[in-house]
Design a protein around this motif. Structure first.
Motif, PDB file in Angstrom:
ATOM      1  N   LEU A  24       0.828  -1.205   0.000  1.00 13.46           N
ATOM      2  CA  LEU A  24       0.000   0.000   0.000  1.00 13.46           C
ATOM      3  C   LEU A  24       0.860   1.252   0.000  1.00 13.46           C
ATOM      4  CD1 LEU A  24      -2.798   1.350   0.292  1.00 13.46           C
ATOM      5  CD2 LEU A  24      -2.472   1.185   2.756  1.00 13.46           C
ATOM      6  N   LEU A  25       1.868   1.281   0.860  1.00 16.49           N
ATOM      7  CA  LEU A  25       2.751   2.448   0.925  1.00 16.49           C
ATOM      8  C   LEU A  25       3.515   2.659  -0.379  1.00 16.49           C
ATOM      9  CD1 LEU A  25       4.258   2.233   4.512  1.00 16.49           C
ATOM     10  CD2 LEU A  25       2.444   3.738   3.679  1.00 16.49           C
ATOM     11  N   SER A  26       3.892   1.571  -1.027  1.00 18.26           N
ATOM     12  CA  SER A  26       4.645   1.701  -2.273  1.00 18.26           C
ATOM     13  C   SER A  26       3.778   2.237  -3.410  1.00 18.26           C
ATOM     14  CB  SER A  26       5.265   0.365  -2.669  1.00 18.26           C
ATOM     15  OG  SER A  26       4.278  -0.542  -3.120  1.00 18.26           O
ATOM     16  N   LYS A  27       2.460   2.062  -3.299  1.00 18.48           N
ATOM     17  CA  LYS A  27       1.552   2.503  -4.353  1.00 18.48           C
ATOM     18  C   LYS A  27       1.065   3.939  -4.183  1.00 18.48           C
ATOM     19  CE  LYS A  27       1.516  -1.414  -6.472  1.00 18.48           C
ATOM     20  NZ  LYS A  27       2.189  -1.562  -7.745  1.00 18.48           N
ATOM     21  N   ILE A  28       1.246   4.496  -3.012  1.00 21.09           N
ATOM     22  CA  ILE A  28       0.779   5.859  -2.760  1.00 21.09           C
ATOM     23  C   ILE A  28       1.546   6.828  -3.655  1.00 21.09           C
ATOM     24  CG2 ILE A  28       0.719   7.724  -1.062  1.00 21.09           C
ATOM     25  CD1 ILE A  28       0.124   5.627   1.031  1.00 21.09           C
TER      26      ILE A  28
END
Length: 40
Positions: A24-28
């Protein structure tokens, strides 16, 4: 947005909570424009 959360959870159901959070953090910040979406 509500449905998107459950789609994300379903698609990442085999990973751990930690892996899901890191994904999730990598996609933000990676936005997809409508033009990119409809062109494939």
């Amino acid at each position: 947005m509500y449905v998107d959360e459950f789609v994300f959870r379903y698609n990442t159901r085999n990973g751990s909570e930690n892996e899901r959070f890191n994904l999730l953090l990598s996609k933000i910040g990676n936005r997809v424009t409508y033009k990119e979406l409809i062109n494939g």
